[in-house]
Structure formats: structure tokens, C-alpha cells
Design a protein around this motif. Structure first.
Motif, PDB file in Angstrom:
ATOM      1  N   MET A  96      44.935  52.985  55.185  1.00 15.66           N
ATOM      2  CA  MET A  96      45.222  51.394  54.682  1.00 15.66           C
ATOM      3  C   MET A  96      43.675  51.132  54.207  1.00 15.66           C
ATOM      4  O   MET A  96      42.773  51.311  54.767  1.00 15.66           O
ATOM      5  N   PRO A  97      43.639  50.350  52.870  1.00 18.17           N
ATOM      6  CA  PRO A  97      42.463  50.008  52.541  1.00 18.17           C
ATOM      7  C   PRO A  97      41.510  49.015  53.266  1.00 18.17           C
ATOM      8  O   PRO A  97      42.487  48.220  54.143  1.00 18.17           O
ATOM      9  N   ARG A  98      40.408  48.961  53.391  1.00 16.64           N
ATOM     10  CA  ARG A  98      39.770  47.865  54.181  1.00 16.64           C
ATOM     11  C   ARG A  98      39.688  46.643  53.748  1.00 16.64           C
ATOM     12  O   ARG A  98      39.590  45.539  54.416  1.00 16.64           O
ATOM     13  N   ILE A  99      40.009  46.700  52.241  1.00 15.42           N
ATOM     14  CA  ILE A  99      39.766  45.374  51.773  1.00 15.42           C
ATOM     15  C   ILE A  99      41.265  45.058  50.971  1.00 15.42           C
ATOM     16  O   ILE A  99      41.593  45.983  50.017  1.00 15.42           O
ATOM     17  N   ASN A 100      41.838  43.932  51.410  1.00 15.43           N
ATOM     18  CA  ASN A 100      43.180  43.787  50.695  1.00 15.43           C
ATOM     19  C   ASN A 100      43.028  42.500  49.861  1.00 15.43           C
ATOM     20  O   ASN A 100      43.560  42.560  48.881  1.00 15.43           O
ATOM     21  N   LYS A 101      42.148  41.588  50.148  1.00 10.14           N
ATOM     22  CA  LYS A 101      42.050  40.259  49.358  1.00 10.14           C
ATOM     23  C   LYS A 101      40.454  40.102  49.213  1.00 10.14           C
ATOM     24  O   LYS A 101      39.886  40.115  50.280  1.00 10.14           O
ATOM     25  N   VAL A 102      40.410  39.568  47.814  1.00  7.63           N
ATOM     26  CA  VAL A 102      38.918  39.136  47.637  1.00  7.63           C
ATOM     27  C   VAL A 102      39.003  37.906  46.988  1.00  7.63           C
ATOM     28  O   VAL A 102      39.896  37.425  46.289  1.00  7.63           O
ATOM     29  N   ILE A 103      38.135  36.908  47.502  1.00  3.05           N
ATOM     30  CA  ILE A 103      37.818  35.480  46.693  1.00  3.05           C
ATOM     31  C   ILE A 103      36.791  35.766  45.913  1.00  3.05           C
ATOM     32  O   ILE A 103      35.606  36.248  46.439  1.00  3.05           O
ATOM     33  N   ILE A 104      36.753  35.275  44.918  1.00  2.42           N
ATOM     34  CA  ILE A 104      35.815  35.085  44.072  1.00  2.42           C
ATOM     35  C   ILE A 104      35.117  33.612  43.647  1.00  2.42           C
ATOM     36  O   ILE A 104      35.979  32.878  43.272  1.00  2.42           O
ATOM     37  N   ILE A 105      33.919  33.172  43.996  1.00  2.00           N
ATOM     38  CA  ILE A 105      33.653  32.056  43.638  1.00  2.00           C
ATOM     39  C   ILE A 105      32.716  31.947  42.195  1.00  2.00           C
ATOM     40  O   ILE A 105      31.805  32.553  42.224  1.00  2.00           O
ATOM     41  N   GLY A 106      33.332  31.412  41.301  1.00  6.15           N
ATOM     42  CA  GLY A 106      32.626  31.284  39.894  1.00  6.15           C
ATOM     43  C   GLY A 106      33.206  32.086  38.868  1.00  6.15           C
ATOM     44  O   GLY A 106      33.648  33.257  39.205  1.00  6.15           O
ATOM     45  N   ALA A 107      33.730  31.269  37.897  1.00  7.40           N
ATOM     46  CA  ALA A 107      34.350  31.950  36.815  1.00  7.40           C
ATOM     47  C   ALA A 107      33.249  32.175  35.432  1.00  7.40           C
ATOM     48  O   ALA A 107      33.626  31.925  34.437  1.00  7.40           O
ATOM     49  N   GLY A 108      32.055  32.665  35.759  1.00  5.45           N
ATOM     50  CA  GLY A 108      31.168  33.001  34.608  1.00  5.45           C
ATOM     51  C   GLY A 108      31.422  34.582  34.548  1.00  5.45           C
ATOM     52  O   GLY A 108      32.441  35.224  35.054  1.00  5.45           O
ATOM     53  N   PRO A 109      30.471  35.323  33.623  1.00  4.16           N
ATOM     54  CA  PRO A 109      30.685  36.576  33.204  1.00  4.16           C
ATOM     55  C   PRO A 109      30.869  37.600  34.447  1.00  4.16           C
ATOM     56  O   PRO A 109      31.554  38.419  34.521  1.00  4.16           O
ATOM     57  N   ALA A 110      30.102  37.195  35.541  1.00  4.93           N
ATOM     58  CA  ALA A 110      30.284  37.845  36.784  1.00  4.93           C
ATOM     59  C   ALA A 110      31.563  37.953  37.474  1.00  4.93           C
ATOM     60  O   ALA A 110      32.291  39.013  38.003  1.00  4.93           O
ATOM     61  N   GLY A 111      32.017  36.671  37.715  1.00  7.96           N
ATOM     62  CA  GLY A 111      33.064  36.381  38.524  1.00  7.96           C
ATOM     63  C   GLY A 111      34.323  36.859  37.828  1.00  7.96           C
ATOM     64  O   GLY A 111      35.327  37.609  38.279  1.00  7.96           O
ATOM     65  N   LEU A 112      34.446  36.631  36.389  1.00 12.20           N
ATOM     66  CA  LEU A 112      35.423  37.171  35.510  1.00 12.20           C
ATOM     67  C   LEU A 112      35.663  38.678  35.457  1.00 12.20           C
ATOM     68  O   LEU A 112      36.796  39.271  35.504  1.00 12.20           O
TER      69      LEU A 112
END
Ligand SMILES: Cc1cc2nc3c(=O)[nH]c(=O)nc-3n(C[C@H](O)[C@H](O)[C@H](O)COP(=O)(O)OP(=O)(O)OC[C@H]3O[C@@H](n4cnc5c(N)ncnc54)[C@H](O)[C@@H]3O)c2cc1C
Length: 418
Positions: free
Chosen positions: A1-17
Motif C-alpha cells: 500500500m502506498p504511504r501517501i494516498n492524498k496530497v494537499i497543495i497550497i498555492g496555484a503558482g508554477p510550483a503548485g500547478l
């Protein structure tokens, strides 16, 4: 089973997108993006993306649309204060011959639109108008983000991609770290100018440097991005933000006089051309350039800072977006190492990224110093030094404006992570 199922990204700049695209596509993780603004930001002028970043945009699948909207002409020309050409540098053609990727100058809005369209086409939710007010992390179970409208969301991992004034950093990861003023401010705008000018053109004056560069190679839509970089002391006010707001108002109101005063120093037809370009500007953006000190913390057990949130640097090496993209690609690879604990992956991320980031940050600070005020002797010495430098370049093409070729050939996907 993967350790990470869900990620939250804060910020829709180049890094976030970019992170949203890569993590969903390569790591098969469910991703949600939260952005402070009501809509994609239309701030900013044009940005430079060198080969190490362009390659990653291609791997994200947005290179083709960007090629249509950007400029890839390779040369950088330096003009003397008399308006003559001091020298022309093209180290990009060699890099392109080796990697297939050169250099791109593109309006910031074009890059954000291309990334956001792809994110939305991939079905990744992007929630605008979301102001983060609290971060609650449990190393064992997950991290919960609470927004000012009362909504909250929980994930296995949170990426703080929210820029130099990152709320993820201030609320949780490193509340003590504050951005510092570099001493340099920038004024810029984009103006429509029917010209066949190619490449970046820079002139160093006694009061700062002026540069112009096309944002697209499409002759019918030719627009020039010009920017003035100069030393301005930090306002002497208790509240720096108020001081800068007051200063910004004065700079924007008086920009024509300021620019004409600086450009008057530049002679010849080049001076007249610059005069013509800036006289077409109807308004300008004014930015005091801030950066983050190197000592900051980048991650906790379940939150990691990416891009400017972790390591905002001065823009004078044009690597800010590319550093954010490299962060994203490395993190994606590390998160695939399913046997390693998450915190070990984040620690390894920081160990690999720090030396490269610090090297570019120090190159950027050095380059920024070229724009400080100079007297007549310093001007003459600098121009002589540049002339000699261009001459030396003809003898040895390895020497290149503080830019080392290997820095641009660098491929983050080739870095050993085992
Ligand atoms: C004058 C200037 C010139 C530059 N020139 C170049 C260049 O030529 N080449 C280059 O590569 N880089 C350049 N840069 C740097 C480049 O813009 C940044 O490195 C790059 O944008 C970093 O991307 P990012 O996604 O990390 O952060 P940002 O682009 O800052 O994006 C952060 C996003 O997070 C959002 N956000 C902020 N706070 C919150 C919050 N609390 N909650 C939710 N969302 C939030 C913001 O609205 C934004 O959308 C320049 C910068 C400046 C100031």
C-alpha cells in the motif's frame, strides 16, 4: 500500500500547478490545490526559463503550447552607455545542441494559463479564494488545513507552494523565518512595439540597469518586456509594508520622469530606441526584491515547502521557476521510494536540493550587485571589464557571466537518490 494516498497543495503558482500534475500523473496520488486569490494571478511580466527548466516543462506536457507564446532567441547583448554594442553572448545554442532545449522568455500569465489548463483537463480540483488560517499536523495520521471560510481538509502530505510569504511556513513549518530585502528594486512593464529585436538587451547606467527582451517570437504580436533594476534603500518606517506601499505609489506616479532621467544617460540610436519603448508604457509594476535567508527549515513530518516558499532568491539568474520545477520532480521520485519513511524522503529532498539552490541564490545576489549606483570611474571600469570579458569569451567559451554550463545541462531526473 502506498504511504501517501492524498496530497494537499497550497498555492496555484508554477510550483503548485507543476506539483499537482506530476504527483497525480507519476505517483498516482489524489491531489487538491487551494489558492488564495480569486482567480489565476495576472501579475508579473515576462520570465526567463533556462534549459534545465524548459526540459521539465516538456516532461509536464506544456512545452508545445508555451513555444507558441514565448520567445526562444538565444543571444544576450550588452550595450555601452554610449549606445554601442559591447558584446553579444550566445551560450544557449551550445546547450541546445547538447540537450535539445534552449532558453525561453515568456509572459508569466502564459505559463500559468498553460499549467492551469492542463491541471483542470486532468480533473485535479483547484479551489480559489482560500485563505489558510491554521495548520494542524499529527505525525502519525495526517495534516489538516483550515481556511478562513471555515472549511478544512486533511491529507497525508501538504506541499506549501505558496510563495515567498508562505502561510504554510509562517503558520507551521518555520514561523521565525522572515524574508529580507535585497537592496534591489525592479520596475517593469510589457509594451507592444513593432520591432524585429531578438534576444535580451541590457545596458548598465550609473543609476541601475535597463533591459529589454521580446516576450514572443510571433512578429504579429510582438511585445517587449522592459525592466529597470536599481538600488533603492528600504523605507525608514516602522511598518515596512506601509513604507513600501507609499514608496510604490510615488514610483508608479513618477515612473516616466524616473525612466527618462536614467535613459537620458544612454547615447546613440540605442538610447533613442529605449526612450521610445518606455514612452509607450502606460503604467508599471514596481517590486522591491525580497529573498529568504538560507537558514530556513523546509519540512516537518508531513508538510514540505516547495519553490519560493522554501528558497525565494533574487531573480537575477532567472532560475526561480526552474528551481520550483526541479523541487517538484525530485519530490515525485522520492515519494516513489515506498519502503523509506516519509520523513526520510523529505530529509533527502532537502539534502539534495540545498547546495544547488544556495549556489544559484549567491550567483543571483552577485548579479544583482551589478545594478548598484556607480560614479563615472566605476562606470568606465565596469564597461572596460565587460569588454575584456567578451573578448575572453571568444578565446574560452567556458566562461559565462557567472553561469556555468553544467548548471543548465543538469537534469534533476538523473540525480542519484538511492
Ligand atoms: C521581479 C521578479 C522577476 C523574476 N524573474 C524571474 C525569471 O526571469 N525567471 C524565473 O524563473 N523566475 C523569476 N522570478 C521568480 C519567480 O517568479 C518565482 O521564483 C516563481 O514564481 C516561484 O513560483 P512558486 O510557485 O514557488 O511561487 P509563486 O509564483 O509566488 O506562487 C505562489 C502562489 O501561492 C499563492 N498563495 C500565496 N499565499 C497563499 C496562501 N496563504 N494560501 C493559498 N495560496 C497562497 C499565490 O497567490 C500564488 O498563486 C522573478 C521574480 C520577481 C519578483
Amino acid at each position: 500500500m502506498p504511504r501517501i494516498n492524498k496530497v494537499i497543495i497550497i498555492g496555484a503558482g508554477p510550483a503548485g500547478l507543476a506539483a499537482a500534475l506530476r504527483l497525480q500523473d507519476r505517483n498516482n496520488i489524489s491531489v487538491t490545490v487551494y489558492e488564495l486569490r480569486e482567480q489565476p494571478t495576472h501579475l508579473g511580466g515576462a520570465i526567463n526559463i533556462p534549459a534545465n527548466g524548459v526540459r521539465l516543462l516538456d516532461r509536464l506536457g506544456v512545452y508545445e503550447p508555451l513555444l507558441e507564446g514565448g520567445s526562444i532567441t538565444p543571444q544576450m547583448v550588452v550595450h555601452s552607455i554610449n549606445g554601442n554594442e559591447l558584446g553579444c553572448l550566445d551560450h544557449i545554442s551550445r546547450i541546445k545542441a547538447k540537450t535539445g532545449y534552449g532558453f525561453m522568455r515568456i509572459k508569466r500569465t502564459v505559463i500559468i494559463d498553460a499549467l492551469l489548463s492542463k491541471v483542470q483537463a486532468c480533473g485535479i480540483p483547484v479551489h480559489f479564494n482560500k485563505r489558510l488560517v491554521a495548520v494542524d499536523e499529527d505525525a502519525g495520521t495526517g495534516a489538516t488545513m483550515t481556511f478562513s471560510d471555515g472549511s478544512c481538509d486533511t491529507a497525508d502530505l501538504v506541499l506549501g507552494c505558496d510563495g515567498i510569504h508562505s502561510a504554510v511556513r509562517k503558520l507551521h513549518v518555520d514561523p521565525e523565518l522572515t524574508p529580507e530585502y535585497s537592496g534591489i528594486s525592479s520596475m517593469s512593464s510589457i509594451v507592444p512595439v513593432p520591432t524585429d529585436l531578438e534576444g535580451m538587451h541590457a545596458t548598465f547606467t550609473s543609476q541601475g540597469s535597463v533591459a529589454v527582451v521580446p516576450c514572443t517570437d510571433n512578429l504579429e504580436e510582438k511585445e517587449l518586456f522592459w525592466f529597470l533594476t536599481r538600488h533603492i534603500p528600504e523605507p525608514d518606517t516602522a511598518d515596512k509594508r506601509d513604507g513600501w506601499n507609499e514608496h510604490r505609489e510615488k514610483e508608479v506616479a513618477g515612473f516616466k520622469n524616473t525612466l527618462q532621467d536614467i535613459i537620458r544617460e544612454i547615447g546613440g540610436s540605442w538610447g533613442s530606441f529605449l526612450h521610445d519603448v518606455v514612452s509607450k508604457a502606460e503604467t508599471v509594476n514596481f517590486y522591491p526584491v525580497y529573498r529568504l535567508p538560507h537558514r530556513g527549515v523546509w519540512h516537518t513530518s508531513r508538510c514540505v515547502l516547495i519553490g519560493d516558499a522554501a528558497h525565494a532568491m533574487q531573480p537575477h539568474v532567472g532560475q526561480g521557476v526552474s528551481m520550483a520545477l526541479e523541487d517538484v520532480f525530485l519530490l515525485s521520485r522520492l515519494l516513489k521510494k515506498e519502503s523509506a519513511p516519509l520523513e526520510d524522503c523529505l530529509r533527502q529532498f532537502e539534502t539534495i536540493r540545498r547546495p544547488r539552490i544556495e549556489e544559484f541564490a549567491s550567483q543571483a545576489a552577485n548579479n544583482g550587485n551589478r545594478s548598484r549606483q556607480k560614479g563615472p570611474w566605476q562606470m568606465a571600469m565596469m564597461e572596460w571589464g565587460m569588454w575584456a570579458w567578451f573578448l575572453a569569451r571568444r578565446v574560452s567559451s567556458l566562461w559565462s557571466w557567472g553561469i556555468r554550463e553544467e548548471d543548465w545541462l543538469y537534469d534533476i531526473d538523473e540525480v542519484d537518490i538511492d
